[in-house]
Design a protein around this motif. Structure first.
Motif, PDB file in Angstrom:
ATOM      1  N   ARG A 201      -4.764 -11.901   8.049  1.00 41.55           N
ATOM      2  CA  ARG A 201      -4.934 -11.540   6.632  1.00 41.55           C
ATOM      3  C   ARG A 201      -3.629 -10.974   6.058  1.00 41.55           C
ATOM      4  NH1 ARG A 201      -9.153 -14.728   5.738  1.00 41.55           N
ATOM      5  NH2 ARG A 201     -11.069 -14.050   6.789  1.00 41.55           N
ATOM      6  N   CYS A 202      -2.569 -11.768   6.177  1.00 43.48           N
ATOM      7  CA  CYS A 202      -1.243 -11.297   5.769  1.00 43.48           C
ATOM      8  C   CYS A 202      -1.154 -11.013   4.278  1.00 43.48           C
ATOM      9  CB  CYS A 202      -0.190 -12.319   6.177  1.00 43.48           C
ATOM     10  SG  CYS A 202      -0.033 -12.534   7.963  1.00 43.48           S
ATOM     11  N   GLU A 203      -1.678 -11.894   3.452  1.00 43.68           N
ATOM     12  CA  GLU A 203      -1.575 -11.695   2.007  1.00 43.68           C
ATOM     13  C   GLU A 203      -2.324 -10.448   1.578  1.00 43.68           C
ATOM     14  OE1 GLU A 203      -2.435 -13.969  -2.257  1.00 43.68           O
ATOM     15  OE2 GLU A 203      -3.041 -14.927  -0.374  1.00 43.68           O
ATOM     16  N   LEU A 204      -3.529 -10.265   2.102  1.00 42.98           N
ATOM     17  CA  LEU A 204      -4.307  -9.080   1.745  1.00 42.98           C
ATOM     18  C   LEU A 204      -3.604  -7.811   2.214  1.00 42.98           C
ATOM     19  CD1 LEU A 204      -6.862  -7.738   0.620  1.00 42.98           C
ATOM     20  CD2 LEU A 204      -7.926  -8.081   2.867  1.00 42.98           C
ATOM     21  N   GLY A 205      -3.117  -7.797   3.444  1.00 43.22           N
ATOM     22  CA  GLY A 205      -2.434  -6.612   3.958  1.00 43.22           C
ATOM     23  C   GLY A 205      -1.229  -6.240   3.120  1.00 43.22           C
ATOM     24  N   LEU A 206      -0.451  -7.243   2.730  1.00 43.58           N
ATOM     25  CA  LEU A 206       0.732  -6.991   1.911  1.00 43.58           C
ATOM     26  C   LEU A 206       0.354  -6.467   0.538  1.00 43.58           C
ATOM     27  CD1 LEU A 206       3.786  -7.134   1.558  1.00 43.58           C
ATOM     28  CD2 LEU A 206       3.529  -9.550   0.920  1.00 43.58           C
ATOM     29  N   LYS A 207      -0.651  -7.061  -0.072  1.00 41.67           N
ATOM     30  CA  LYS A 207      -1.083  -6.624  -1.405  1.00 41.67           C
ATOM     31  C   LYS A 207      -1.611  -5.190  -1.367  1.00 41.67           C
ATOM     32  CE  LYS A 207      -2.276 -11.126  -3.475  1.00 41.67           C
ATOM     33  NZ  LYS A 207      -1.563 -10.965  -4.762  1.00 41.67           N
ATOM     34  N   LEU A 208      -2.375  -4.847  -0.333  1.00 38.84           N
ATOM     35  CA  LEU A 208      -2.906  -3.486  -0.220  1.00 38.84           C
ATOM     36  C   LEU A 208      -1.771  -2.478  -0.058  1.00 38.84           C
ATOM     37  CD1 LEU A 208      -5.983  -4.118   2.113  1.00 38.84           C
ATOM     38  CD2 LEU A 208      -6.067  -3.400  -0.284  1.00 38.84           C
ATOM     39  N   ALA A 209      -0.765  -2.838   0.730  1.00 48.32           N
ATOM     40  CA  ALA A 209       0.364  -1.933   0.940  1.00 48.32           C
ATOM     41  C   ALA A 209       1.134  -1.732  -0.363  1.00 48.32           C
ATOM     42  CB  ALA A 209       1.288  -2.492   2.020  1.00 48.32           C
ATOM     43  N   GLU A 210       1.407  -2.819  -1.042  1.00 42.83           N
ATOM     44  CA  GLU A 210       2.201  -2.729  -2.265  1.00 42.83           C
ATOM     45  C   GLU A 210       1.466  -2.010  -3.386  1.00 42.83           C
ATOM     46  OE1 GLU A 210       3.214  -6.816  -2.944  1.00 42.83           O
ATOM     47  OE2 GLU A 210       5.062  -6.674  -1.748  1.00 42.83           O
ATOM     48  N   ALA A 211       0.134  -2.069  -3.378  1.00 46.73           N
ATOM     49  CA  ALA A 211      -0.649  -1.419  -4.432  1.00 46.73           C
ATOM     50  C   ALA A 211      -0.835   0.072  -4.186  1.00 46.73           C
ATOM     51  CB  ALA A 211      -2.016  -2.099  -4.567  1.00 46.73           C
ATOM     52  N   GLY A 212      -0.612   0.539  -2.972  1.00 45.32           N
ATOM     53  CA  GLY A 212      -0.759   1.958  -2.667  1.00 45.32           C
ATOM     54  C   GLY A 212      -2.185   2.466  -2.760  1.00 45.32           C
ATOM     55  N   LEU A 213      -3.152   1.608  -2.445  1.00 45.05           N
ATOM     56  CA  LEU A 213      -4.562   1.966  -2.595  1.00 45.05           C
ATOM     57  C   LEU A 213      -5.201   2.458  -1.299  1.00 45.05           C
ATOM     58  CD1 LEU A 213      -5.677  -1.135  -4.711  1.00 45.05           C
ATOM     59  CD2 LEU A 213      -5.346   1.201  -5.559  1.00 45.05           C
ATOM     60  N   VAL A 214      -4.494   2.294  -0.178  1.00 42.19           N
ATOM     61  CA  VAL A 214      -5.096   2.468   1.139  1.00 42.19           C
ATOM     62  C   VAL A 214      -4.423   3.627   1.881  1.00 42.19           C
ATOM     63  CG1 VAL A 214      -5.359   1.352   3.393  1.00 42.19           C
ATOM     64  CG2 VAL A 214      -5.813   0.067   1.303  1.00 42.19           C
ATOM     65  N   ASN A 215      -5.215   4.382   2.646  1.00 43.59           N
ATOM     66  CA  ASN A 215      -4.674   5.499   3.424  1.00 43.59           C
ATOM     67  C   ASN A 215      -4.345   5.139   4.866  1.00 43.59           C
ATOM     68  OD1 ASN A 215      -4.726   7.374   1.327  1.00 43.59           O
ATOM     69  ND2 ASN A 215      -6.830   8.020   1.769  1.00 43.59           N
ATOM     70  N   ALA A 216      -5.128   4.251   5.472  1.00 42.11           N
ATOM     71  CA  ALA A 216      -4.895   3.856   6.864  1.00 42.11           C
ATOM     72  C   ALA A 216      -5.439   2.448   7.069  1.00 42.11           C
ATOM     73  CB  ALA A 216      -5.596   4.825   7.828  1.00 42.11           C
ATOM     74  N   MET A 217      -4.843   1.723   8.018  1.00 41.62           N
ATOM     75  CA  MET A 217      -5.306   0.355   8.248  1.00 41.62           C
ATOM     76  C   MET A 217      -5.004  -0.075   9.676  1.00 41.62           C
ATOM     77  SD  MET A 217      -5.081  -2.906   5.706  1.00 41.62           S
ATOM     78  CE  MET A 217      -3.299  -3.123   5.603  1.00 41.62           C
ATOM     79  N   ILE A 218      -5.835  -0.997  10.184  1.00 45.94           N
ATOM     80  CA  ILE A 218      -5.688  -1.571  11.522  1.00 45.94           C
ATOM     81  C   ILE A 218      -6.291  -2.961  11.487  1.00 45.94           C
ATOM     82  CG2 ILE A 218      -7.920  -0.746  12.428  1.00 45.94           C
ATOM     83  CD1 ILE A 218      -6.457  -0.039  15.049  1.00 45.94           C
ATOM     84  N   ASP A 219      -5.865  -3.841  12.390  1.00 40.35           N
ATOM     85  CA  ASP A 219      -6.557  -5.129  12.494  1.00 40.35           C
ATOM     86  C   ASP A 219      -7.587  -5.043  13.612  1.00 40.35           C
ATOM     87  OD1 ASP A 219      -4.719  -5.298  14.692  1.00 40.35           O
ATOM     88  OD2 ASP A 219      -4.871  -7.479  14.626  1.00 40.35           O
ATOM     89  N   ILE A 220      -8.645  -5.811  13.481  1.00 41.99           N
ATOM     90  CA  ILE A 220      -9.757  -5.752  14.439  1.00 41.99           C
ATOM     91  C   ILE A 220      -9.532  -6.816  15.498  1.00 41.99           C
ATOM     92  CG2 ILE A 220     -12.259  -5.849  14.747  1.00 41.99           C
ATOM     93  CD1 ILE A 220     -12.529  -5.150  11.770  1.00 41.99           C
TER      94      ILE A 220
END
Length: 331
Positions: A201-220
């Motif tokens: 989910r590269c596009e989603l991960g990049l968009k979430l990072a650039e938007a500054g909406l997320v506090n923590a993330m990991i791939d399953i």
């Protein structure tokens, strides 16, 4: 492609090099003792590595070698996605048994090159050697991102929503069907494809990072509970996961309808979903859903971050569900 014995080690390296675009000056890729690579100005390098061993991570009888090539890179791309990083370069190392089929290697390279092209990721080096066991594939990937945008496991806050992308459990059920010899629709079956050809989910991960909406993330990769547990450990918090809210595919529901007990262990502990699990303030829900829509990926709130220091899975009737294992472990 010639046979591996006829090609030899350096002939194989030359063949691999010819299949992939190379870095352009002043960078240096395959052909010297080491690669010379430069991140973009103001960005940090993000590095991840994965090892896939025949008989442990894959079975060459389960599907085409092309899909193994794609998966070998996809699992690394998924790690970069979870950090919100941009893929740039990767390194490939192969340990190949004597007499191994050159057709399998060629199919593997086909799939690897396909996915590398899709993500503009350049093969910059690697290694080859013989193997007295099965085929072993090692991929090291390098990406980049501005330091302030990189997402880590350590930022979750009590009260955060817990989100996942896509759906869960298909890959684990697909593996179970493959091991049982049940192929359903062959390698075109959606459950088997989730196992053999995961989508990072590269596009989603990049968009979430650039938007500054997320506090923590990991791939399953090892299972929802195990990987969410890593976020909780690093963030010094706990989590409640509501099983009734987990996103499940119609195919999984259909395959599970004949079972007396719903296969929750496959869904929350089976692993290899390669979806993103992330936490974010509840106020960001609408913005996250809109962002995910632009990436064409479903996202679902599945629970809350707590102060408990434990990860609880809760059934629809309010009782706690405890699987025998929270996720996959090698040892």
């Amino acid at each position: 492609m010639k046979g591996l014995a006829e090609l030899g080690e350096f002939g194989l390296i030359d063949h691999i090099r010819a299949r992939f675009p190379q870095p352009t000056a002043p960078e240096l890729g395959i052909g010297d003792d080491a690669a010379l690579l430069s991140p973009s100005a103001g960005r940090q390098v993000v590095v991840s590595t994965d090892l896939l061993a025949e008989g442990v991570h894959f079975d060459l009888g389960f599907g085409p070698a092309r899909l193994l090539g794609r998966k070998s890179l996809a699992v690394n791309l998924s790690d970069l996605a979870s950090m919100g990083a941009i893929p740039r370069w990767f390194f490939l190392s192969l340990a190949i048994p004597s007499g191994f089929s050159s057709e399998i290697i060629e199919g593997f390279l086909d799939g690897l090159a396909e996915l590398a092209c899709e993500h503009n990721c350049i093969l910059a080096g690697g290694d080859t050697c013989g193997s007295k066991g099965g085929l072993t594939v090692s991929v090291t990937i390098m990406g980049e991102q501005r330091p302030e945008l990189i997402l880590k496991r350590s930022g979750a806050q009590p009260g955060d929503d817990i989100w996942v992308s896509g759906s869960l459990g298909d890959a684990a059920l697909g593996l179970q069907l493959l091991m049982e010899g049940t192929r359903l629709g062959g390698v075109h079956d959606p459950l088997l494809l989730r196992q053999l050809n995961p989508t990072p989910r590269c596009e989603l991960g990049l968009k979430l990072a650039e938007a500054g909406l997320v506090n923590a993330m990991i791939d399953i990769s090892d299972g929802l509970l195990a990987d969410l547990g890593h976020i909780c450990e690093q963030s010094v918090c706990g989590a409640e996961v509501l099983l009734g809210q987990l996103p499940l595919s119609p195919t999984l529901h259909s395959c599970s309808s004949t079972q007396s007990v719903f296969p929750w262990p496959l869904v929350i502990s089976g692993g290899e979903d390669y979806e993103l699990c992330f936490t974010a303030p509840a106020d960001n829900r609408a913005a996250i859903r809109q962002l995910a829509k632009t990436a064409g990926i479903q996202v679902t709130v599945i629970g809350k971050v707590t102060n408990s220091r434990q990860v609880h899975a809760i059934l629809s009737d309010g009782t706690h569900f405890q699987p025998s294992a929270s996720g996959y472990t090698h040892f």
